[in-house]
Design a protein around this motif. Structure first.
Motif, PDB file in Angstrom:
ATOM      1  N   MET A  17      36.909  51.316  31.439  1.00 30.55           N
ATOM      2  CA  MET A  17      36.055  50.371  32.153  1.00 30.55           C
ATOM      3  C   MET A  17      36.300  50.464  33.649  1.00 30.55           C
ATOM      4  O   MET A  17      37.436  50.368  34.120  1.00 30.55           O
ATOM      5  N   LEU A  18      35.205  50.640  34.397  1.00 33.16           N
ATOM      6  CA  LEU A  18      35.260  50.789  35.849  1.00 33.16           C
ATOM      7  C   LEU A  18      34.430  49.674  36.477  1.00 33.16           C
ATOM      8  O   LEU A  18      33.217  49.807  36.630  1.00 33.16           O
ATOM      9  N   PRO A  19      35.068  48.548  36.829  1.00 35.66           N
ATOM     10  CA  PRO A  19      34.328  47.384  37.336  1.00 35.66           C
ATOM     11  C   PRO A  19      33.729  47.607  38.719  1.00 35.66           C
ATOM     12  O   PRO A  19      34.030  48.580  39.410  1.00 35.66           O
ATOM     13  N   TRP A  20      32.889  46.669  39.115  1.00 36.72           N
ATOM     14  CA  TRP A  20      32.265  46.698  40.422  1.00 36.72           C
ATOM     15  C   TRP A  20      33.281  46.285  41.493  1.00 36.72           C
ATOM     16  O   TRP A  20      34.284  45.633  41.218  1.00 36.72           O
ATOM     17  N   LEU A  21      33.010  46.652  42.717  1.00 40.06           N
ATOM     18  CA  LEU A  21      33.901  46.352  43.831  1.00 40.06           C
ATOM     19  C   LEU A  21      33.976  44.843  44.059  1.00 40.06           C
ATOM     20  O   LEU A  21      32.959  44.162  44.122  1.00 40.06           O
ATOM     21  N   GLY A  22      35.191  44.318  44.137  1.00 44.89           N
ATOM     22  CA  GLY A  22      35.374  42.892  44.366  1.00 44.89           C
ATOM     23  C   GLY A  22      35.124  42.041  43.143  1.00 44.89           C
ATOM     24  O   GLY A  22      34.936  40.829  43.260  1.00 44.89           O
ATOM     25  N   SER A  23      35.124  42.649  41.974  1.00 41.94           N
ATOM     26  CA  SER A  23      34.865  41.900  40.736  1.00 41.94           C
ATOM     27  C   SER A  23      35.958  40.867  40.481  1.00 41.94           C
ATOM     28  O   SER A  23      37.137  41.108  40.735  1.00 41.94           O
ATOM     29  N   HIS A  24      35.560  39.706  39.980  1.00 37.89           N
ATOM     30  CA  HIS A  24      36.515  38.644  39.677  1.00 37.89           C
ATOM     31  C   HIS A  24      37.113  38.898  38.299  1.00 37.89           C
ATOM     32  O   HIS A  24      36.392  39.280  37.354  1.00 37.89           O
ATOM     33  N   PRO A  25      38.411  38.716  38.142  1.00 36.30           N
ATOM     34  CA  PRO A  25      39.066  38.977  36.848  1.00 36.30           C
ATOM     35  C   PRO A  25      38.416  38.274  35.665  1.00 36.30           C
ATOM     36  O   PRO A  25      38.311  38.851  34.575  1.00 36.30           O
TER      37      PRO A  25
ATOM     38  N   ALA B  48      40.343  49.812  38.584  1.00 36.75           N
ATOM     39  CA  ALA B  48      39.672  49.167  39.716  1.00 36.75           C
ATOM     40  C   ALA B  48      39.422  50.168  40.836  1.00 36.75           C
ATOM     41  O   ALA B  48      40.173  51.127  41.014  1.00 36.75           O
ATOM     42  N   SER B  49      38.345  49.937  41.585  1.00 39.36           N
ATOM     43  CA  SER B  49      38.010  50.771  42.740  1.00 39.36           C
ATOM     44  C   SER B  49      38.377  50.040  44.021  1.00 39.36           C
ATOM     45  O   SER B  49      38.415  48.814  44.064  1.00 39.36           O
ATOM     46  N   GLU B  50      38.651  50.808  45.068  1.00 31.46           N
ATOM     47  CA  GLU B  50      38.942  50.235  46.376  1.00 31.46           C
ATOM     48  C   GLU B  50      37.947  50.778  47.386  1.00 31.46           C
ATOM     49  O   GLU B  50      37.496  51.924  47.279  1.00 31.46           O
ATOM     50  N   VAL B  51      37.632  49.962  48.378  1.00 30.10           N
ATOM     51  CA  VAL B  51      36.565  50.316  49.303  1.00 30.10           C
ATOM     52  C   VAL B  51      36.868  51.593  50.081  1.00 30.10           C
ATOM     53  O   VAL B  51      35.968  52.379  50.389  1.00 30.10           O
ATOM     54  N   GLN B  52      38.147  51.856  50.381  1.00 27.67           N
ATOM     55  CA  GLN B  52      38.475  53.055  51.164  1.00 27.67           C
ATOM     56  C   GLN B  52      38.172  54.343  50.400  1.00 27.67           C
ATOM     57  O   GLN B  52      37.922  55.385  51.013  1.00 27.67           O
TER      58      GLN B  52
ATOM     59  N   LEU C 124      27.585  48.150  50.234  1.00 26.13           N
ATOM     60  CA  LEU C 124      28.889  47.911  50.851  1.00 26.13           C
ATOM     61  C   LEU C 124      28.911  46.564  51.554  1.00 26.13           C
ATOM     62  O   LEU C 124      29.861  45.782  51.422  1.00 26.13           O
ATOM     63  N   ALA C 125      27.859  46.278  52.305  1.00 25.45           N
ATOM     64  CA  ALA C 125      27.800  45.031  53.061  1.00 25.45           C
ATOM     65  C   ALA C 125      27.756  43.818  52.140  1.00 25.45           C
ATOM     66  O   ALA C 125      28.446  42.820  52.360  1.00 25.45           O
ATOM     67  N   LYS C 126      26.944  43.892  51.086  1.00 29.27           N
ATOM     68  CA  LYS C 126      26.778  42.750  50.186  1.00 29.27           C
ATOM     69  C   LYS C 126      28.017  42.466  49.349  1.00 29.27           C
ATOM     70  O   LYS C 126      28.316  41.305  49.037  1.00 29.27           O
ATOM     71  N   THR C 127      28.745  43.509  48.968  1.00 29.81           N
ATOM     72  CA  THR C 127      29.872  43.315  48.063  1.00 29.81           C
ATOM     73  C   THR C 127      31.194  43.062  48.779  1.00 29.81           C
ATOM     74  O   THR C 127      32.053  42.364  48.250  1.00 29.81           O
ATOM     75  N   VAL C 128      31.357  43.622  49.972  1.00 32.24           N
ATOM     76  CA  VAL C 128      32.649  43.500  50.660  1.00 32.24           C
ATOM     77  C   VAL C 128      32.623  42.438  51.754  1.00 32.24           C
ATOM     78  O   VAL C 128      33.560  41.641  51.883  1.00 32.24           O
TER      79      VAL C 128
END
Length: 288
Positions: free
Chosen positions: A55-63, A84-88, A170-174
């Protein structure tokens, strides 16, 4: 919320339900399903044969949100590997490729090396998985066994479209409070570092369109998602079908990016349940 804190919270959410959490690294947690054995008439698979869900969740996903999806697979008997993914890793794709390489090495190690798996990627999690596909495409012989072990792939709100679409995402999620500014800065960044960013994105997109993974796929998307262009998704689906890949698509006219389960729960679960059972790898026969 930091990835360590997120993993800990997710663990607290699911551990009381017969799940054991194994922290493998900062952004990787393996949840081993110790729920009741299969229903009468269903044999329990040996550990080395038991399928698991990547499972590869969306950026900034809540647990708590991720836990709801994990629970779907726990109820049907899957172990779940959450990455989990990181923005960098998105902003500097070379790091994303390195992350993909490490994940491939993990999938080639115990306890995963011989087990069939399914993939469920959300939003930018699809980008993370694409980094694995790039490596697999560059050395198909080396990763042939892994390619064959992937029995199904699910993509929810896959970020597809133009560079502007990626900048919007990127703008909407981070940085949602600074969306307009961040989008403009992101577009400038992509333009200044085109060789290190856009050229890599193009390579990743080409690899995904020509993926060596031919397992059946399921796409969830909607018409009003600014982060996932419906027309681009449909073009990808059409291309895969022409390549002989069995693709199921569920599209809504109105929904929410990476929020289809919340907005359309029954349709989502019914579609997913039908897809999983069609793969004939579901370890249990429990209904979602």
């Amino acid at each position: 919320m930091g990835s360590l804190a997120a993993a800990a919270m997710l663990g607290r959410t699911v551990l009381s339900r017969g799940i054991t959490a194994h922290r493998l690294s900062k952004n990787v947690t393996f949840y081993v399903n110790e729920l009741a054995p299969a229903v009468s008439g269903c044999q329990t698979k040996a550990p080395e044969d038991k399928p698991f869900m990547l499972m590869l969740p969306w950026l900034g996903s809540h647990p708590k949100a991720v836990a709801k999806y994990c629970e779907i697979y726990f109820r049907t008997g899957y172990d779940v590997l959450v990455v989990a993914s990181e923005v960098q890793e998105f902003l500097w794709p070379r790091w994303g490729l390195d992350h993909g390489k490490r994940l491939l090495e993990l999938l080639h190690s115990e306890p995963f090396v011989s087990r069939p798996l399914l993939v469920h990627a959300f939003s930018i999690g699809g980008y993370t998985f694409t980094q694995l596909v790039v490596h697999m495409s560059q050395d198909t012989q080396k990763y042939q066994a892994l390619t064959q072990r992937i029995k199904g792939q699910v993509y929810d709100s896959l970020v597809v479209g133009s560079v502007e679409t990626m900048a919007t995402g990127l703008a909407k999620t981070v940085f949602p409070r600074w969306e307009t500014v961040v989008k403009k800065v992101s577009l400038l960044y992509f333009d200044l570092f085109r060789r290190q960013t856009v050229d890599y994105y193009t390579m990743s997109i080409d690899a995904f369109w020509s993926t060596p993974i031919t397992a059946p796929a399921l796409f969830f998307f909607c018409e009003n998602d600014l982060l996932s262009e419906a027309r681009a998704t449909e073009e990808l689906i059409d291309h895969w079908r022409k390549r002989g890949i069995d693709v199921t698509a569920k599209k809504w006219e109105d929904s929410t990016h990476a929020g289809h389960l919340k907005r359309h729960q029954q349709e989502y679960l019914t579609t997913l349940d039908r897809f999983l059972h069609s793969l004939r790898v579901t370890p249990l026969k429990a209904k979602m």
